[in-house]
Design a protein around this motif. Structure first.
Motif, PDB file in Angstrom:
ATOM      1  N   GLN A  18      -9.565   1.599   6.678  1.00 17.03           N
ATOM      2  CA  GLN A  18     -10.415   2.659   6.676  1.00 17.03           C
ATOM      3  C   GLN A  18      -9.853   3.767   5.759  1.00 17.03           C
ATOM      4  OE1 GLN A  18      -9.046   1.634   9.350  1.00 17.03           O
ATOM      5  NE2 GLN A  18      -9.916   1.925  11.248  1.00 17.03           N
ATOM      6  N   GLY A  19      -8.673   3.418   5.180  1.00 16.63           N
ATOM      7  CA  GLY A  19      -8.053   4.537   4.217  1.00 16.63           C
ATOM      8  C   GLY A  19      -8.127   4.781   2.888  1.00 16.63           C
ATOM      9  N   ALA A  20      -7.581   5.543   2.351  1.00 16.94           N
ATOM     10  CA  ALA A  20      -7.757   5.700   0.734  1.00 16.94           C
ATOM     11  C   ALA A  20      -7.265   4.666   0.027  1.00 16.94           C
ATOM     12  CB  ALA A  20      -7.038   7.156   0.429  1.00 16.94           C
ATOM     13  N   THR A  21      -6.189   3.925   0.381  1.00 16.86           N
ATOM     14  CA  THR A  21      -5.682   2.720  -0.281  1.00 16.86           C
ATOM     15  C   THR A  21      -6.547   1.700  -0.358  1.00 16.86           C
ATOM     16  OG1 THR A  21      -3.365   3.536   0.258  1.00 16.86           O
ATOM     17  CG2 THR A  21      -3.883   1.000  -0.449  1.00 16.86           C
ATOM     18  N   ALA A  22      -7.415   1.363   0.669  1.00 13.51           N
ATOM     19  CA  ALA A  22      -8.357   0.586   0.948  1.00 13.51           C
ATOM     20  C   ALA A  22      -9.499   0.536   0.227  1.00 13.51           C
ATOM     21  CB  ALA A  22      -8.681  -0.089   2.374  1.00 13.51           C
ATOM     22  N   ALA A  23      -9.804   1.863  -0.098  1.00 17.48           N
ATOM     23  CA  ALA A  23     -11.109   2.159  -0.767  1.00 17.48           C
ATOM     24  C   ALA A  23     -10.739   2.095  -2.227  1.00 17.48           C
ATOM     25  CB  ALA A  23     -11.272   3.706  -0.854  1.00 17.48           C
ATOM     26  N   ARG A  24      -9.371   2.321  -2.718  1.00 16.43           N
ATOM     27  CA  ARG A  24      -9.308   1.861  -4.248  1.00 16.43           C
ATOM     28  C   ARG A  24      -9.334   0.611  -4.442  1.00 16.43           C
ATOM     29  NH1 ARG A  24      -5.677   6.254  -3.220  1.00 16.43           N
ATOM     30  NH2 ARG A  24      -3.838   4.735  -2.809  1.00 16.43           N
ATOM     31  N   HIS A 112      10.894   1.473   7.946  1.00 14.32           N
ATOM     32  CA  HIS A 112       9.596   0.902   7.446  1.00 14.32           C
ATOM     33  C   HIS A 112       8.516   1.847   7.041  1.00 14.32           C
ATOM     34  CE1 HIS A 112      11.056  -2.988   9.606  1.00 14.32           C
ATOM     35  NE2 HIS A 112      11.666  -3.129   8.407  1.00 14.32           N
ATOM     36  N   ARG A 113       8.627   3.159   7.632  1.00  9.81           N
ATOM     37  CA  ARG A 113       7.475   4.094   7.640  1.00  9.81           C
ATOM     38  C   ARG A 113       6.964   4.139   6.293  1.00  9.81           C
ATOM     39  NH1 ARG A 113       9.982   8.207  11.607  1.00  9.81           N
ATOM     40  NH2 ARG A 113       9.585   7.118  13.553  1.00  9.81           N
ATOM     41  N   ASP A 114       7.771   4.276   5.241  1.00 14.39           N
ATOM     42  CA  ASP A 114       7.460   4.313   3.974  1.00 14.39           C
ATOM     43  C   ASP A 114       6.428   3.279   3.296  1.00 14.39           C
ATOM     44  OD1 ASP A 114       9.642   2.856   3.729  1.00 14.39           O
ATOM     45  OD2 ASP A 114      10.322   3.486   1.855  1.00 14.39           O
ATOM     46  N   ARG A 115       6.348   2.161   4.165  1.00 19.02           N
ATOM     47  CA  ARG A 115       5.647   0.961   3.690  1.00 19.02           C
ATOM     48  C   ARG A 115       4.223   1.133   4.297  1.00 19.02           C
ATOM     49  NH1 ARG A 115       9.837  -3.497   4.637  1.00 19.02           N
ATOM     50  NH2 ARG A 115       8.055  -5.002   4.155  1.00 19.02           N
ATOM     51  N   VAL A 116       4.005   2.205   4.929  1.00 16.03           N
ATOM     52  CA  VAL A 116       2.575   2.235   5.561  1.00 16.03           C
ATOM     53  C   VAL A 116       1.964   3.211   4.644  1.00 16.03           C
ATOM     54  CG1 VAL A 116       1.310   2.706   7.643  1.00 16.03           C
ATOM     55  CG2 VAL A 116       3.424   1.762   7.713  1.00 16.03           C
ATOM     56  N   LEU A 117       0.774   2.562   4.011  1.00 16.94           N
ATOM     57  CA  LEU A 117       0.203   3.570   2.933  1.00 16.94           C
ATOM     58  C   LEU A 117      -1.208   4.159   3.783  1.00 16.94           C
ATOM     59  CD1 LEU A 117       0.137   1.166   0.331  1.00 16.94           C
ATOM     60  CD2 LEU A 117       1.683   2.814   0.518  1.00 16.94           C
ATOM     61  N   ALA A 118      -1.615   5.244   3.184  1.00 20.73           N
ATOM     62  CA  ALA A 118      -2.822   5.686   3.707  1.00 20.73           C
ATOM     63  C   ALA A 118      -4.027   5.237   3.733  1.00 20.73           C
ATOM     64  CB  ALA A 118      -2.867   7.381   3.315  1.00 20.73           C
TER      65      ALA A 118
END
Length: 118
Positions: A18-24, A112-118
């Motif tokens: 549902q995030g911005a990365t998936a929208a792109r 691992h936190r930096d590998r979770v995208l918005a």
């Protein structure tokens, strides 16, 4: 995936559907699903992108993580998609009976936190 990924490889990144990365990604790939009840893998290799959905995503992830023998994943990947996706859906429908339900997702570790995208 993180538990099985070779240490410090950084091969896998994660984003909510549902995030911005998936929208792109959805803008580039019309086949990208709108529902959030599926597994999606976008693989980038040699400057090319390839989108895997449902059973094909699971099989590709297993192959990339080198789980089991490569011939096993290759043989399963050759099944007709309607058949492998039927198996995927059957597993998804029964996963809570098999493994139980949790009330929340595990938070990623600091590394691992930096590998979770918005």
């Amino acid at each position: 995936i993180l538990a099985r990924e070779p240490e410090d490889s950084g091969s896998f990144w994660f984003a909510p559907l549902q995030g911005a990365t998936a929208a792109r990604v959805r803008a580039r790939w019309p086949a990208f699903p709108d529902d959030v009840d599926t597994v999606v893998l976008l693989e980038r290799r040699d400057g090319e992108e390839r989108l895997y959905l449902r059973s094909q995503a699971v099989l590709r992830i297993a192959a990339l993580l080198e789980l089991g023998h490569p011939l096993w994943w290759s043989a399963l990947a050759r099944l007709p998609r309607w058949l492998s996706d039927a198996g995927y859906r059957a597993f998804a429908a029964s996963r809570y009976r098999l493994f139980g339900r949790v009330d929340s997702c595990a938070l990623p570790s600091r590394q691992h936190r930096d590998r979770v995208l918005a």
